[in-house]
Design a protein around this motif. Structure first.
Motif, PDB file in Angstrom:
ATOM      1  N   ALA A   1       4.725 -11.148  -2.537  1.00  0.00           N
ATOM      2  CA  ALA A   1       5.382 -10.104  -3.712  1.00  0.00           C
ATOM      3  C   ALA A   1       5.206  -8.701  -3.239  1.00  0.00           C
ATOM      4  O   ALA A   1       5.826  -7.928  -3.632  1.00  0.00           O
ATOM      5  CB  ALA A   1       4.330 -10.456  -4.820  1.00  0.00           C
ATOM      6  N   PHE A   2       4.257  -8.361  -2.509  1.00  0.00           N
ATOM      7  CA  PHE A   2       4.036  -6.927  -2.334  1.00  0.00           C
ATOM      8  C   PHE A   2       5.277  -6.624  -1.225  1.00  0.00           C
ATOM      9  O   PHE A   2       5.798  -5.403  -1.449  1.00  0.00           O
ATOM     10  CB  PHE A   2       2.792  -6.872  -1.239  1.00  0.00           C
ATOM     11  CG  PHE A   2       2.589  -5.428  -0.450  1.00  0.00           C
ATOM     12  CD1 PHE A   2       2.581  -4.465  -1.371  1.00  0.00           C
ATOM     13  CD2 PHE A   2       2.491  -5.484   0.699  1.00  0.00           C
ATOM     14  CE1 PHE A   2       2.182  -2.984  -0.771  1.00  0.00           C
ATOM     15  CE2 PHE A   2       2.606  -4.322   1.428  1.00  0.00           C
ATOM     16  CZ  PHE A   2       2.499  -3.014   0.631  1.00  0.00           C
ATOM     17  N   LEU A   3       5.598  -7.456  -0.257  1.00  0.00           N
ATOM     18  CA  LEU A   3       6.738  -7.135   0.647  1.00  0.00           C
ATOM     19  C   LEU A   3       7.976  -7.039  -0.285  1.00  0.00           C
ATOM     20  O   LEU A   3       8.875  -6.246  -0.002  1.00  0.00           O
ATOM     21  CB  LEU A   3       6.743  -8.137   1.919  1.00  0.00           C
ATOM     22  CG  LEU A   3       5.728  -8.102   2.744  1.00  0.00           C
ATOM     23  CD1 LEU A   3       5.961  -9.388   3.817  1.00  0.00           C
ATOM     24  CD2 LEU A   3       5.634  -6.799   3.520  1.00  0.00           C
ATOM     25  N   LYS A   4       8.035  -7.869  -1.444  1.00  0.00           N
ATOM     26  CA  LYS A   4       9.306  -7.916  -1.917  1.00  0.00           C
ATOM     27  C   LYS A   4       9.587  -6.746  -2.572  1.00  0.00           C
ATOM     28  O   LYS A   4      10.629  -6.036  -2.839  1.00  0.00           O
ATOM     29  CB  LYS A   4       9.280  -9.158  -2.664  1.00  0.00           C
ATOM     30  CG  LYS A   4      10.412  -9.598  -3.513  1.00  0.00           C
ATOM     31  CD  LYS A   4      10.582 -10.758  -4.382  1.00  0.00           C
ATOM     32  CE  LYS A   4      11.930 -10.723  -5.189  1.00  0.00           C
ATOM     33  NZ  LYS A   4      11.713 -11.920  -6.090  1.00  0.00           N
ATOM     34  N   LYS A   5       8.344  -6.318  -3.308  1.00  0.00           N
ATOM     35  CA  LYS A   5       8.208  -5.040  -4.150  1.00  0.00           C
ATOM     36  C   LYS A   5       8.848  -3.865  -3.356  1.00  0.00           C
ATOM     37  O   LYS A   5       9.548  -3.246  -3.832  1.00  0.00           O
ATOM     38  CB  LYS A   5       6.959  -4.873  -4.858  1.00  0.00           C
ATOM     39  CG  LYS A   5       6.856  -3.567  -5.553  1.00  0.00           C
ATOM     40  CD  LYS A   5       5.461  -3.456  -6.132  1.00  0.00           C
ATOM     41  CE  LYS A   5       5.623  -1.926  -6.753  1.00  0.00           C
ATOM     42  NZ  LYS A   5       4.132  -1.503  -7.307  1.00  0.00           N
TER      43      LYS A   5
ATOM     44  N   LEU B   1      -1.577  -0.854   4.630  1.00  0.00           N
ATOM     45  CA  LEU B   1      -2.363  -0.746   3.854  1.00  0.00           C
ATOM     46  C   LEU B   1      -2.109  -0.580   2.366  1.00  0.00           C
ATOM     47  O   LEU B   1      -1.501   0.602   1.874  1.00  0.00           O
ATOM     48  CB  LEU B   1      -3.681   0.296   3.888  1.00  0.00           C
ATOM     49  CG  LEU B   1      -4.752   0.495   3.062  1.00  0.00           C
ATOM     50  CD1 LEU B   1      -5.618  -0.619   2.748  1.00  0.00           C
ATOM     51  CD2 LEU B   1      -5.729   1.636   3.551  1.00  0.00           C
ATOM     52  N   HIS B   2      -2.080  -1.687   1.406  1.00  0.00           N
ATOM     53  CA  HIS B   2      -1.377  -1.243  -0.077  1.00  0.00           C
ATOM     54  C   HIS B   2      -2.647  -0.684  -0.947  1.00  0.00           C
ATOM     55  O   HIS B   2      -3.706  -1.565  -1.331  1.00  0.00           O
ATOM     56  CB  HIS B   2      -0.770  -2.608  -0.668  1.00  0.00           C
ATOM     57  CG  HIS B   2      -0.339  -2.530  -2.031  1.00  0.00           C
ATOM     58  ND1 HIS B   2      -0.310  -3.464  -2.913  1.00  0.00           N
ATOM     59  CD2 HIS B   2       0.421  -1.541  -2.473  1.00  0.00           C
ATOM     60  CE1 HIS B   2       0.324  -3.339  -4.075  1.00  0.00           C
ATOM     61  NE2 HIS B   2       0.756  -1.572  -3.530  1.00  0.00           N
ATOM     62  N   ILE B   3      -2.273   0.392  -1.290  1.00  0.00           N
ATOM     63  CA  ILE B   3      -3.362   0.883  -2.231  1.00  0.00           C
ATOM     64  C   ILE B   3      -2.819   1.099  -3.643  1.00  0.00           C
ATOM     65  O   ILE B   3      -1.882   1.685  -3.933  1.00  0.00           O
ATOM     66  CB  ILE B   3      -3.769   2.315  -1.648  1.00  0.00           C
ATOM     67  CG1 ILE B   3      -4.221   2.316  -0.409  1.00  0.00           C
ATOM     68  CG2 ILE B   3      -4.867   2.999  -2.636  1.00  0.00           C
ATOM     69  CD1 ILE B   3      -4.454   3.761   0.257  1.00  0.00           C
TER      70      ILE B   3
ATOM     71  N   ILE C   1      -1.590  -7.170   6.365  1.00  0.00           N
ATOM     72  CA  ILE C   1      -1.398  -6.307   5.339  1.00  0.00           C
ATOM     73  C   ILE C   1      -2.730  -6.604   4.314  1.00  0.00           C
ATOM     74  O   ILE C   1      -3.467  -7.809   4.572  1.00  0.00           O
ATOM     75  CB  ILE C   1      -0.401  -7.119   4.442  1.00  0.00           C
ATOM     76  CG1 ILE C   1       1.147  -6.742   5.065  1.00  0.00           C
ATOM     77  CG2 ILE C   1      -0.216  -6.503   3.022  1.00  0.00           C
ATOM     78  CD1 ILE C   1       2.141  -7.334   4.435  1.00  0.00           C
ATOM     79  N   SER C   2      -3.142  -5.412   3.884  1.00  0.00           N
ATOM     80  CA  SER C   2      -4.228  -5.594   3.231  1.00  0.00           C
ATOM     81  C   SER C   2      -3.995  -4.836   2.012  1.00  0.00           C
ATOM     82  O   SER C   2      -3.303  -3.986   1.838  1.00  0.00           O
ATOM     83  CB  SER C   2      -5.700  -5.138   3.953  1.00  0.00           C
ATOM     84  OG  SER C   2      -5.256  -3.844   4.490  1.00  0.00           O
TER      85      SER C   2
ATOM     86  N   LEU D   1       0.371   2.567   2.070  1.00  0.00           N
ATOM     87  CA  LEU D   1       1.632   2.549   0.963  1.00  0.00           C
ATOM     88  C   LEU D   1       1.126   2.628  -0.540  1.00  0.00           C
ATOM     89  O   LEU D   1       0.308   1.792  -0.541  1.00  0.00           O
ATOM     90  CB  LEU D   1       2.547   1.420   1.211  1.00  0.00           C
ATOM     91  CG  LEU D   1       3.056   1.332   2.630  1.00  0.00           C
ATOM     92  CD1 LEU D   1       3.947   0.293   2.901  1.00  0.00           C
ATOM     93  CD2 LEU D   1       4.135   2.772   2.773  1.00  0.00           C
ATOM     94  N   ASP D   2       1.693   3.302  -1.363  1.00  0.00           N
ATOM     95  CA  ASP D   2       1.401   3.090  -2.586  1.00  0.00           C
ATOM     96  C   ASP D   2       2.460   2.358  -3.473  1.00  0.00           C
ATOM     97  O   ASP D   2       2.328   2.316  -4.523  1.00  0.00           O
ATOM     98  CB  ASP D   2       1.027   4.523  -3.431  1.00  0.00           C
ATOM     99  CG  ASP D   2       1.930   5.449  -3.565  1.00  0.00           C
ATOM    100  OD1 ASP D   2       3.142   5.035  -3.034  1.00  0.00           O
ATOM    101  OD2 ASP D   2       1.775   6.528  -3.715  1.00  0.00           O
ATOM    102  N   GLY D   3       3.462   1.985  -3.055  1.00  0.00           N
ATOM    103  CA  GLY D   3       4.359   1.142  -3.522  1.00  0.00           C
ATOM    104  C   GLY D   3       5.602   2.157  -3.956  1.00  0.00           C
ATOM    105  O   GLY D   3       6.448   1.738  -4.304  1.00  0.00           O
TER     106      GLY D   3
END
Lengths: 812, 277
Positions: free
Chosen positions: B46-50, B35-37, B63-64, B8-10
């Motif tokens: 914060a990532f999950l919230k975003k 995978l957050h890129i 999650i990485s 995921l790139d957000g």
């Protein structure tokens, strides 16, 4: 006495190995094709040649001719799969040797044309590096229809260890929708007794084996074997040690082993366990007998008695007789060509399957369209048998042709009933026939594109009755078998003529027409005046009349009885005479063309070349409606009767029709290429004839068209023989004798074959310039060269014809 | 232990792949590797919230975060995974293209099965789960293509989906040149028997894993014509909600024309699997 089956000087097996598969070419997806190509049989029983371990990719299948049951899902009979007798499992220290798990060092299978058996050679290594060499030979006897043999040789090559072999009759391959396992146990045999769930039919299978050890007392000569053999093996493959011809072997005097039989509903097996020594060869020879109550009152007793008759050396005795008979059948049938090794293999392959299809067929069952080699077509018998197989049998082994025609005689009652039900007189043979002669054609099919199509062949493809009459007549013409004609053939001819009479109707033009039929080109249904049907009907009426007159003059008492039996009136016979010459032919003298059916010329012309290359038949590409409205033809139709009655048409007429129809033929049937090959050869279009010959010969061998797994296309293999003998060698059998007008493909130097004619044996050896005949027997026959150049051949003399400027003449 | 990789790139477009990836992980009872890129590193919450993902919605997950060339990272991370589930488009979402550059680079360079989810995807969901109900698998009759599709078939044996195999015959085209090729039968001597026999053999040959399961509703269809058109028409008419396609791994000029068109026009999830050669 050692016989060649287990004389390990196996170079004898390799004289003409047809097919080899190295481990590189073992491809699970192809497995069911290979099972078909290498199938075994004798006309009474047939078996697919599955790898003996029965892998998930395999579809083992053994079929007993005539063992039909009513389909539980549909209203027609199907041939039921019975237990498979070829199962063999080999274990090293309780680990089963497995082609998909062990490292394969060598693997191939081939058909041994010399001995009529199939051979598998396999060398594998397990994960501990133990190398085992295996050779398995299987045959279905052409000497005794009830006997099936398998012989396994096992050599632990680099280890001493515990081996186990489980060999027997596997019931899991049988169709339990129709069969019940009686789970019979008989002493030191594997035995299976099964009966039908729905009828009184039952059968008995009994396997008896002998176990031995063969010491290798001389050091082996290293590979390679003969050059010829080496060429057959896949690149980089190493040879199986069992296969070294310079080994010498002797039977060891004693070997300790444990033996038991295992019986359960999954089958019946013999099991051997022993400590195997490195370098020794262990041999298990098994003979299976099969009897059913359709031909034997007590199958169980018969299966056991069979072994008693063979004595202690039951395997050797059975195998020896099979090999001797095979050799004789092969020699009777063989066609040799020089100039193309590959084409010779095509012919050998066809002959192998033709011999195994017919040997014990006939009388109460016939050769199904896929022989006894697969489930496709449900074991149904079509016109394929009379039109594409009978020529081979009539002219090489007329006894078998007779029995195949007797099958039609024995199904006459079903044919009479069929005719009555459809509102006709006489006998209407089933388009798809099984044991009763009743019509077994399914009424419809759902195509994979979702469309439902109705199958009208059972109702309208009436030419089959006249096709059978034609085959009866050709048999009579070739054999002069009075007993057959008087007692059986005439009845078929009269009843089919009656049927023909009810097909025709007199129209205002004063000519008889046949309406609403389907010809060989099944793309066009319910058509009027199909030229093929009309021609065959006319011929049927003519030969019925001729045989009536023949019997009237020579067998008047028998004729009276027959007339009484079928209530045949003289007035009917008189009518046949009237009709025959007045049936619409569709022939136009101006163009020299036969119109395939009324209205064909008005259909849309399609240039089929625009669709090449293609992988689907034209009716799938176009859809059935568009196909019906086009001139696209499924298979030879007009050309089919020009082939059948070649002597009646000038080369000019044949050429004109070939040129008109060939370009419109989509060859949607595997029956099409061989007829085109014959016609093209007859009119001198040798390149085209050869192209069609190859196309036909490859139908199963290359499985180019995706339907070999369901069984062999036995009619197309009959077509291979026909293309060579009746096409390139140019043989036309006519009333007076045999005409030859050879036209060889450029690649071929010569053709050699034998023909049975009027009980005599005619050997033919021809090349592009010369033709040699040698007649054996006790009476003279007539042979013609080219057009009307007849000569009476005396027995035990040689005759030569030569070709000068395209014309064949006798050399005095 | 199987793993599902979800890069995921957000972006909203990439997030479309979340639900199919989560559902697939649950179906296969495996770990979802998110995978957050991004150049921006966020902590997990914060990532999950975003992304608007609720922690309680996730079962077994990792999650990485990685920064750098997205395609390169995905390809590296996928080495440890069995399936990749990703959006066809990411942050720089240009929906006029069949797929974004990252997705294209990934599918061209991996032999792992990649489930591609388009921004305008239509997912057939039940109880907030995506489970294929009506699957389309085009097969060209070549063993390697069928072999490549095994990972897709392994998913399907765990479902009750109806599976449509589609073989498209064509003219003016040579059959695939490969040992074991099995296309529509050129000869159909007796159609009343031929098609049944051919269909059975086709399914046995190319989908033994599906054919041997009694609970699977497997159907073979044959059509004739342009492959892309036939696939799209078939999917439309049969309301297929998942398509699995084997391909040769390059979108270069004049290659993969069928796939390009299917990707452009089809809105259901498409699994691409590169054929080993």
């Amino acid at each position: 006495m050692d016989i060649i089956f287990f004389d390990l000087n196996l170079s004898k097996f390799s004289v003409k190995p047809y097919y080899s598969l190295s481990e590189k070419s073992y491809l699970p997806v192809n497995e069911r094709d290979i099972e078909t190509l290498f199938s075994m049989g004798n006309g009474y029983i047939g078996a697919r040649n599955s790898l003996e371990e029965f892998y998930p990719q395999s579809t083992p299948g053994t079929f007993l001719a005539g063992f039909y049951e009513k389909d539980i899902y549909n209203d027609f009979n199907i041939l039921v799969k019975i237990p498979d007798w070829t199962s063999i499992k080999i274990f090293v220290e309780d680990e089963q040797l497995d082609l998909t798990k062990n490292e394969t060092l060598f693997h191939r299978r081939y058909i041994d044309f010399n001995n009529g058996c199939v051979v598998r050679e396999w060398q594998c290594a397990d994960n501990l590096g133990r190398i085992t060499g295996i050779k398995i030979i299987k045959f279905i006897s052409v000497s005794n229809k009830h006997e099936l043999g398998k012989c396994v040789l096992i050599k632990p090559e680099n280890y001493t260890g515990n081996l186990k072999v489980l060999s027997g009759i596997d019931c899991n391959t049988a169709d339990f929708n129709y069969l019940i396992n009686q789970n019979l146990s008989i002493g030191s045999h594997a035995s299976v007794q099964m009966k039908s769930k729905f009828s009184d039919k039952e059968f008995m299978m009994l396997q008896k084996s002998v176990f031995s050890c063969i010491d290798n007392i001389l050091s082996p000569t290293p590979y390679p074997l003969s050059q010829e053999r080496g060429q057959m093996v896949g690149e980089g493959a190493s040879p199986p040690p069992l296969d070294t011809p310079k080994f010498k072997f002797e039977l060891s005097s004693s070997i300790e082993f444990n033996y038991q039989t295992i019986n359960n509903f999954g089958g019946s097996f013999e099991e051997w366990k022993w400590l195997a020594e490195a370098g020794k060869i262990y041999n298990i020879k098994s003979l299976t007998t099969i009897y059913n109550n359709m031909d034997t009152p007590n199958p169980k007793e018969a299966a056991q008695e069979n072994f008693l008759e063979l004595g202690n050396n039951f395997f050797e005795s059975g195998a020896q007789k099979h090999v001797e008979k095979w050799l004789s059948r092969w020699n009777e049938s063989v066609v040799k060509i020089t100039g193309s090794e590959c084409d010779q293999k095509y012919i050998d392959f066809a002959l192998y399957h033709l011999i195994i299809s017919g040997e014990f067929s006939g009388d109460r069952y016939s050769i199904p369209a896929r022989n006894l080699s697969g489930e496709a077509y449900k074991g149904h018998v079509f016109w394929d048998t009379e039109m594409f197989l009978l020529p081979f049998f009539t002219y090489t082994k007329p006894e078998i042709a007779r029995k195949l025609l007797l099958y039609r005689y024995n199904t006459l009652d079903g044919a009479r009933q069929h005719a009555r039900e459809e509102g006709f007189k006489g006998a209407s043979f089933a388009w798809e026939s099984t044991d009763t002669g009743r019509e077994m054609t399914p009424s419809h099919v759902i195509l994979p594109n979702g469309n439902v199509i109705y199958i009208l062949s059972g109702q309208y493809e009436n030419h089959i009755s006249s096709d059978i009459a034609y085959a009866v007549w050709k048999y009579w013409q070739a054999t002069e078998d009075m007993e057959f004609l008087v007692n059986y053939g005439a009845e078929i001819l009269f009843e089919t003529a009656r049927f023909c009479e009810s097909l025709i109707s007199l129209e205002d033009d004063g000519i008889y027409h046949i309406l609403t039929v389907i010809g060989p080109d099944e793309y066009h249904e319910k058509i009027n005046d199909n030229a093929y049907t009309n021609y065959l009907v006319r011929h049927n009426l003519e030969i019925a009349l001729q045989s009536f007159e023949f019997m009237e003059n020579n067998y008047s008492e028998e004729l009276l009885l027959l007339k009484k039996k079928i209530s045949l009136k003289n007035s009917e016979v008189k009518n046949w005479k009237n009709y025959a010459g007045k049936i619409y032919s569709g022939f136009d003298e101006k163009t020299g063309l036969f119109e395939q059916f009324k209205g064909f010329y008005e259909l849309e012309y399609v240039d089929l070349r625009r669709f090449e290359p293609r992988t689907a038949p034209m009716d799938i590409i176009f859809g059935s409606e568009k196909t019906k409205k086009s001139q696209v033809i499924k298979q030879a139709d007009v050309l089919m009767f020009l082939y059948l009655f070649g002597e009646n048409f000038s080369e000019d007429i044949v050429r004109k029709n070939y040129e008109f129809y060939e370009s419109k033929t989509g060859h949607g049937s595997s029956l099409s290429p061989s007829i085109h090959s014959i016609i093209a050869a007859r009119i001198g279009k040798i390149d085209e004839a050869y192209k069609y010959f190859i196309k036909n010969a490859k139908i199963d061998l290359n499985d180019e068209f995706g339907n070999s797994a369901g069984g062999i296309h036995i009619a197309s293999l009959g077509g291979v023989w026909m293309s060579v003998v009746m096409g390139f060698a140019g043989m036309y059998p006519v009333d007076k004798g045999l005409i030859f007008n050879p036209k060889l493909p450029e690649e071929w130097e010569s053709i050699e074959f034998s023909i049975k004619w009027k009980g005599q044996d005619l050997k033919v050896n021809l090349n592009k310039e010369e033709i040699n005949f040698t007649l054996s027997g006790d009476k003279n026959i007539f042979v013609g060269l080219g057009n009307n150049n007849w000569k009476e051949l005396e027995s035990n003399k040689n005759y030569i014809g030569t070709r000068i400027q395209e014309i064949w003449n006798w050399k005095d | 232990m199987k793993k599902i990789l979800l890069p995921l790139d957000g972006s909203e477009a990439s997030l479309k792949a979340f639900m199919p990836a989560k559902s697939l992980a649950e179906l296969l009872e495996t770990t979802l590797c998110i995978l957050h890129i991004s150049e921006e590193k966020l902590n997990q919450d914060a990532f999950l919230k975003k992304l608007g993902i609720k922690k309680e919605d996730l079962k077994c997950y990792i999650i990485s975060h990685k920064a750098g060339d997205p395609a390169k990272i995905i390809l590296e991370e996928s080495e440890q995974c069995d399936y990749i589930v990703m959006g066809t488009h990411g942050e720089t979402c240009d929906t006029t293209q069949k797929a974004g550059s990252v997705a294209i680079k990934v599918v061209e360079n991996t032999y792992k099965p990649v489930l591609l989810i388009k921004p305008d995807v239509e997912l057939s969901c039940q109880n907030d789960k995506w489970i294929p109900q009506k699957v389309l698998i085009p097969l060209n009759g070549a063993p390697n293509s069928a072999q490549a599709l095994l990972p897709a078939m392994n998913i399907l044996v765990k479902t009750t989906a109806e599976i449509d195999l589609l073989h498209i015959s064509s003219h003016k085209a040579e059959p695939p040149k490969e040992e074991g090729v099995f296309t529509a039968p050129y000869y159909e001597d007796y159609p009343q028997h031929e098609w049944n026999s051919w269909s059975k053999e086709f399914m046995r040959r190319f989908c033994p894993i599906l054919h041997n399961h009694n609970h699977i509703n497997l159907k073979l269809s044959l059509s004739h014509g342009n492959p892309a058109e036939e696939i799209l028409n078939f999917a439309r008419e049969n309301k297929n909600d998942f398509i699995a396609i084997a391909w040769h791994g390059t979108f270069s000029h004049l290659r993969a024309s069928t796939l390009k068109r299917v990707l452009s026009e089809c809105t259901c999830p498409i699994m691409l699997i590169k054929i080993m050669t």
